[in-house]
Design an enzyme around this catalytic site. Structure first.
Site, short mmCIF file in Angstrom:
data_model
loop_
_atom_site.label_atom_id
_atom_site.label_comp_id
_atom_site.label_asym_id
_atom_site.label_seq_id
_atom_site.Cartn_x
_atom_site.Cartn_y
_atom_site.Cartn_z
N GLU A 204 -3.31 2.96 -0.99
CA GLU A 204 -3.82 1.82 -0.24
C GLU A 204 -5.15 2.11 0.46
O GLU A 204 -5.55 1.39 1.37
CB GLU A 204 -2.77 1.34 0.75
CG GLU A 204 -1.51 0.87 0.03
CD GLU A 204 -0.46 0.28 0.95
OE1 GLU A 204 -0.66 0.32 2.19
OE2 GLU A 204 0.55 -0.22 0.44
N LYS A 332 5.64 -10.89 1.60
CA LYS A 332 5.10 -10.46 0.31
C LYS A 332 5.55 -11.48 -0.75
O LYS A 332 6.72 -11.48 -1.13
CB LYS A 332 5.62 -9.07 -0.06
CG LYS A 332 5.16 -7.95 0.86
CD LYS A 332 5.83 -6.65 0.47
CE LYS A 332 5.32 -5.47 1.28
NZ LYS A 332 6.08 -4.22 0.99
#
Length: 414
Positions: A204, A332
């Site tokens: 990330e 999400k």
């Protein structure tokens, strides 16, 4: 009325070099919307199914089955549907699959079509996506949770906690908040290099050094925040992802086995020592008694986010609210499979005073849908990685664009 005239999907690559689904939807006026579906590394067991081919291609990670489901099964069913009726489209996708977790069509097939249709409809109206999805009330720029030290399933290092994040609260604009993160990130890189640590990046975009324990990254962040001159304006957030090291009723980290009570006390100590404002997945997804105790202990002091605990699922979140587990939910879209279901979960959370954090996945793309989605739903917070790697900065850059039209930054009001 504009209707869906054409649908197609094909394989593209995510940020880890794995195949994922790209869907394109064309409307009867020629408007086109496209979307790329993300993929997670640390996943909850109750997430909607990401359909993979499990054959010799790409080590089994191909998505040709999901692509075929879009091009054949889904396309046949949704051609001619009203492009502006997102609920009808998404309910049709859900009924067509016929399961609770999209195990027939794959959530990577349904979500791609759902997102692409929303984009096409927004394009047809000449509207930005956030305005189309959120209406006139979509105005709040979210506070970013920037993951600048990676561990756990997101990095090849010895750090157990998955994400060490900074949150820039004390600013009046998104661009100034983002500037503070950039400056802290740059100082962190120098600190790591000067102390002989690796400056390699995790999935990330955060740094992934080997460190002594799960406290050393927090000390590093505090040093960098102070050197950047942002004390009291930037706070710490953690994603522990504790399900990843939960086994046989114990939490195994730093060479020890912790009970739920032990780990909760560890969090209490950390919160007393550091300006920690949020802990995500502090306990395992099925450790319900532990979650209730954690919420009783810290729920009135900091944000406790359920990711694996709730998996963006409205029904599971409802149970958690009743049992008083956590006080915030990670959002999400690919955990649940459609835009409409995602929005229903957010609305349930907001009605019950649970905070929401819009989130990327570790396997991402240049698609910045969640930036618009965070503003559309006024989630007030977004997780989309560090200030590195194009698939992460794409979301930040989109938020900077949105700020030109809507400049209300939540900041300290969060």
């Amino acid at each position: 009325m504009l209707v869906i005239e054409d649908v197609r999907a094909y394989e593209v690559l995510d940020s880890r070099g794995n195949p994922t689904v790209k869907a394109e939807v064309t409307l009867s006026d020629g408007s086109v919307g496209a979307a790329i579906v993300p993929s997670g590394a640390s996943t909850g067991s109750k997430e909607a199914l990401e359909l993979r081919d499990n054959d010799e291609r790409f080590g089994g990670k191909g998505v040709l089955k999901a692509v075929a489901n879009v091009n054949e099964t889904i396309a046949d069913e949704i051609l001619g549907l009203d492009a502006f009726n997102q609920t009808q489209l998404d309910d049709t996708l859900r009924e067509l699959d016929g399961t609770n977790n999209y195990s027939n069509l794959g959530a990577n097939a349904t979500l791609g079509v759902s997102m692409a249709t929303a984009r096409a409809a927004a394009a047809a109206l000449g509207m930005p996506l956030y305005r189309y999805l959120g209406g006139a009330n979509a105005s709040i720029l979210p506070v970013p949770m920037c993951n600048i030290i990676n561990g756990g399933a997101h990095a090849n290092n010895n750090v157990d906690f998955q994400e060490f994040m900074i949150m820039p609260f004390g600013f009046t604009s998104f661009k100034e908040a983002l500037r503070s993160v950039c400056e802290i990130y740059a100082i962190l890189k120098k600190e790591l290099a000067n102390s002989g640590h690796s400056t390699a990046l995790g999935d990330e975009g955060g740094f992934a050094p080997n460190l002594a324990n799960n406290t050393e990254p927090i000390d590093l962040l505090m040093t960098c925040i102070k050197k950047a001159g942002y004390e009291n304006r930037v706070k710490i957030a953690l994603d522990v992802a504790s399900t990843e090291f939960f086994k046989d009723g114990k939490y195994h980290m730093e060479g020890k086995a912790f009970s739920s009570e032990d780990l909760i006390e560890r969090y209490v100590e950390l919160c007393a020592k550091y300006p920690i404002c949020s802990i995500e997945d502090g306990l395992a997804e099925n450790d319900f008694e532990g979650w209730i105790k954690l919420t009783e202990k810290l729920g009135n002091k900091i944000q406790l986010v359920g990711d694996d605990l709730f998996v963006t699922n409205e029904d599971i979140l409802r149970e958690g609210i009743i049992k008083k587990m956590a006080n915030a939910v990670l959002i999400k879209p690919n955990q649940i499979g459609t835009i409409t279901q995602t929005m229903r979960t957010v609305r349930l959370a907001q009605r019950n005073n649970y905070k929401c954090v819009m989130s990327h996945r570790s396997g991402e793309s240049e698609d910045a849908f969640i930036a618009d989605f965070a503003v559309a739903l006024n989630t007030g917070q977004i997780k989309t990685g560090a200030l590195a790697r194009g698939e992460r900065t794409a979301k930040y850059n989109r938020l900077l664009e949105i700020e030109l039209e809507s400049d209300e930054y939540l900041g300290e009001k969060l």
